[in-house]
Design a protein around this motif. Structure first.
Motif, PDB file in Angstrom:
ATOM      1  N   LEU A  45       0.836  -1.199   0.000  1.00  0.00           N
ATOM      2  CA  LEU A  45       0.000   0.000   0.000  1.00  0.00           C
ATOM      3  C   LEU A  45       0.869   1.247   0.000  1.00  0.00           C
ATOM      4  N   ALA A  46       1.978   1.215   0.723  1.00  0.00           N
ATOM      5  CA  ALA A  46       2.890   2.354   0.731  1.00  0.00           C
ATOM      6  C   ALA A  46       3.469   2.605  -0.654  1.00  0.00           C
ATOM      7  N   HIS A  47       3.707   1.540  -1.422  1.00  0.00           N
ATOM      8  CA  HIS A  47       4.275   1.682  -2.763  1.00  0.00           C
ATOM      9  C   HIS A  47       3.214   2.019  -3.810  1.00  0.00           C
ATOM     10  N   ARG A  48       2.046   1.384  -3.725  1.00  0.00           N
ATOM     11  CA  ARG A  48       1.067   1.461  -4.805  1.00  0.00           C
ATOM     12  C   ARG A  48      -0.005   2.515  -4.586  1.00  0.00           C
ATOM     13  N   GLY A  49      -0.241   2.909  -3.342  1.00  0.00           N
ATOM     14  CA  GLY A  49      -1.098   4.056  -3.083  1.00  0.00           C
ATOM     15  C   GLY A  49      -2.564   3.792  -2.863  1.00  0.00           C
ATOM     16  N   THR A  50      -3.096   2.694  -3.422  1.00  0.00           N
ATOM     17  CA  THR A  50      -4.519   2.401  -3.254  1.00  0.00           C
ATOM     18  C   THR A  50      -4.720   0.933  -2.916  1.00  0.00           C
ATOM     19  N   ILE A  51      -5.792   0.670  -2.197  1.00  0.00           N
ATOM     20  CA  ILE A  51      -6.130  -0.710  -1.847  1.00  0.00           C
ATOM     21  C   ILE A  51      -6.449  -1.510  -3.108  1.00  0.00           C
ATOM     22  N   ALA A  52      -7.104  -0.867  -4.069  1.00  0.00           N
ATOM     23  CA  ALA A  52      -7.435  -1.563  -5.321  1.00  0.00           C
ATOM     24  C   ALA A  52      -6.174  -2.014  -6.052  1.00  0.00           C
ATOM     25  N   ALA A  53      -5.157  -1.162  -6.070  1.00  0.00           N
ATOM     26  CA  ALA A  53      -3.906  -1.521  -6.748  1.00  0.00           C
ATOM     27  C   ALA A  53      -3.202  -2.671  -6.019  1.00  0.00           C
ATOM     28  N   VAL A  54      -3.225  -2.655  -4.692  1.00  0.00           N
ATOM     29  CA  VAL A  54      -2.629  -3.745  -3.926  1.00  0.00           C
ATOM     30  C   VAL A  54      -3.370  -5.054  -4.205  1.00  0.00           C
ATOM     31  N   ALA A  55      -4.686  -4.983  -4.219  1.00  0.00           N
ATOM     32  CA  ALA A  55      -5.485  -6.181  -4.468  1.00  0.00           C
ATOM     33  C   ALA A  55      -5.195  -6.770  -5.838  1.00  0.00           C
ATOM     34  N   GLU A  56      -5.110  -5.916  -6.842  1.00  0.00           N
ATOM     35  CA  GLU A  56      -4.841  -6.393  -8.206  1.00  0.00           C
ATOM     36  C   GLU A  56      -3.462  -7.033  -8.299  1.00  0.00           C
ATOM     37  N   ALA A  57      -2.459  -6.407  -7.653  1.00  0.00           N
ATOM     38  CA  ALA A  57      -1.088  -6.910  -7.755  1.00  0.00           C
ATOM     39  C   ALA A  57      -0.917  -8.241  -7.050  1.00  0.00           C
ATOM     40  N   LEU A  58      -1.614  -8.432  -5.935  1.00  0.00           N
ATOM     41  CA  LEU A  58      -1.409  -9.624  -5.125  1.00  0.00           C
ATOM     42  C   LEU A  58      -2.554 -10.619  -5.224  1.00  0.00           C
ATOM     43  N   THR A  59      -3.441 -10.402  -6.192  1.00  0.00           N
ATOM     44  CA  THR A  59      -4.571 -11.304  -6.468  1.00  0.00           C
ATOM     45  C   THR A  59      -5.461 -11.526  -5.250  1.00  0.00           C
ATOM     46  N   PHE A  60      -5.791 -10.435  -4.573  1.00  0.00           N
ATOM     47  CA  PHE A  60      -6.794 -10.435  -3.515  1.00  0.00           C
ATOM     48  C   PHE A  60      -7.994  -9.637  -4.011  1.00  0.00           C
ATOM     49  N   THR A  61      -9.088  -9.702  -3.283  1.00  0.00           N
ATOM     50  CA  THR A  61     -10.174  -8.756  -3.498  1.00  0.00           C
ATOM     51  C   THR A  61      -9.885  -7.512  -2.665  1.00  0.00           C
ATOM     52  N   PRO A  62     -10.359  -6.343  -3.088  1.00  0.00           N
ATOM     53  CA  PRO A  62     -10.146  -5.143  -2.274  1.00  0.00           C
ATOM     54  C   PRO A  62     -10.693  -5.283  -0.857  1.00  0.00           C
ATOM     55  N   SER A  63     -11.836  -5.961  -0.709  1.00  0.00           N
ATOM     56  CA  SER A  63     -12.398  -6.118   0.631  1.00  0.00           C
ATOM     57  C   SER A  63     -11.489  -6.973   1.508  1.00  0.00           C
ATOM     58  N   ALA A  64     -10.862  -7.999   0.916  1.00  0.00           N
ATOM     59  CA  ALA A  64      -9.940  -8.842   1.687  1.00  0.00           C
ATOM     60  C   ALA A  64      -8.726  -8.049   2.140  1.00  0.00           C
ATOM     61  N   VAL A  65      -8.201  -7.189   1.259  1.00  0.00           N
ATOM     62  CA  VAL A  65      -7.068  -6.348   1.642  1.00  0.00           C
ATOM     63  C   VAL A  65      -7.463  -5.420   2.783  1.00  0.00           C
ATOM     64  N   SER A  66      -8.633  -4.800   2.673  1.00  0.00           N
ATOM     65  CA  SER A  66      -9.112  -3.900   3.722  1.00  0.00           C
ATOM     66  C   SER A  66      -9.251  -4.624   5.056  1.00  0.00           C
TER      67      SER A  66
END
Length: 286
Positions: A13-34
């Protein structure tokens, strides 16, 4: 105790800036990341995210934790690499990233020299994207390049080792000043090659007038031979020389490096690839 898997999400999140971007990069859903980040906040006992609508920002405590997370994740990479080195040789898949020139000229002989138990899997990638791909686990190792006039583009999660340096050539002219009024063949904006050319020309006192934007150096040389403009081309990309193209070396260099996740260099597969690349004749610096 803080969960390293959640720390990894915070670092992304520190590198990518958004939860959506983290989810896409690591193959999670945004809700799971949150949910995982909320759980990390509870484990840490301090607020880590400032939420405003759909956007989030890291708190000072989160930035501090990210600094420590990098050290923790590096140690875990080192531990995994040591265990693999203890229990097995270089075998299994090895995901390799490489910029196009390296993929064409360096990797074919290098792959032939790898231990038979390794299964190399190559992806062409711009060096600017390598850090994110390594952190996400999409790559195990990569070949990247750096130019004069352009600052290094890897982040703290990535370790690099220099392999060799090469000259950069100007096509059809003997100096940048002579090419001031020529049309230019540039790489696509956002690439290191594009940035290097722009800054080299600016250092010579002018802005290049772009006519074409091409990333493949064989095509660039063909366009230069056809009188479509001048370009800056690294030595490796000019092998063998293209008929009809005059090349003048400039006091600019491009450096090729091997990159991997910090702490992961001792992994048997990564170490084997590193040894093969370092042993190639082309890497013997002058």
């Amino acid at each position: 105790m803080l969960d390293p898997r959640k720390l990894r999400l915070l670092r992304e999140l520190a590198h990518r800036g958004t939860i959506a971007a983290v989810a896409e990069a690591l193959t999670f859903t945004p809700s799971a990341v949150s949910q995982q980040l909320s759980a990390l906040e509870r484990e840490a006992g301090v607020p880590l995210l400032e939420r405003t609508g759909r956007t989030v920002a890291l708190t000072p405590a989160a930035h501090l934790l990210v600094e420590h997370a990098q050290a923790v994740l590096e140690q875990l990479e080192r531990a995994e690499a040591a265990l693999r080195a203890l229990t097995e040789g270089p075998r299994g898949p090895l995901r390799i990233g490489a910029f196009p020139t390296a993929a064409r000229t360096l990797l074919p002989p290098a792959l032939a020299g790898l231990p038979p138990g390794l299964e190399p899997m190559v992806t062409e990638i711009d060096p600017a994207d390598v850090s994110a791909a390594l952190r996400a686990g999409e790559l195990d190792v990569a070949l990247i390049h750096e130019y004069d006039f352009v600052p290094p583009i890897t982040d703290r999660s990535v370790e690099t080792h220099a392999l060799f340096s090469e000259a950069v050539f100007l096509t059809q002219r003997t100096s940048l000043e002579e090419a001031r009024d020529d049309p230019w063949i540039l790489a696509k904006p956002g690439t290191l090659c594009h940035t290097m050319t722009i800054r080299a020309c600016q250092a010579a006192g002018f802005e290049p007038r772009a006519r074409h934007h091409l990333d493949d150096f064989d095509t660039v040389l063909a366009f230069a031979a056809a009188g479509q403009g001048v370009a800056l081309v690294p030595e490796l990309a000019a092998r063998p020389p293209h008929p009809g193209v005059r090349l003048t070396p400039l006091p600019i260099s491009r450096r090729t490096l091997i990159a991997f996740r910090r702490g992961y260099g001792g992994h048997p597969a990564v170490s084997a690839f590193h040894q093969v690349m370092a042993g190639m004749t082309v890497f013997q610096s002058s």
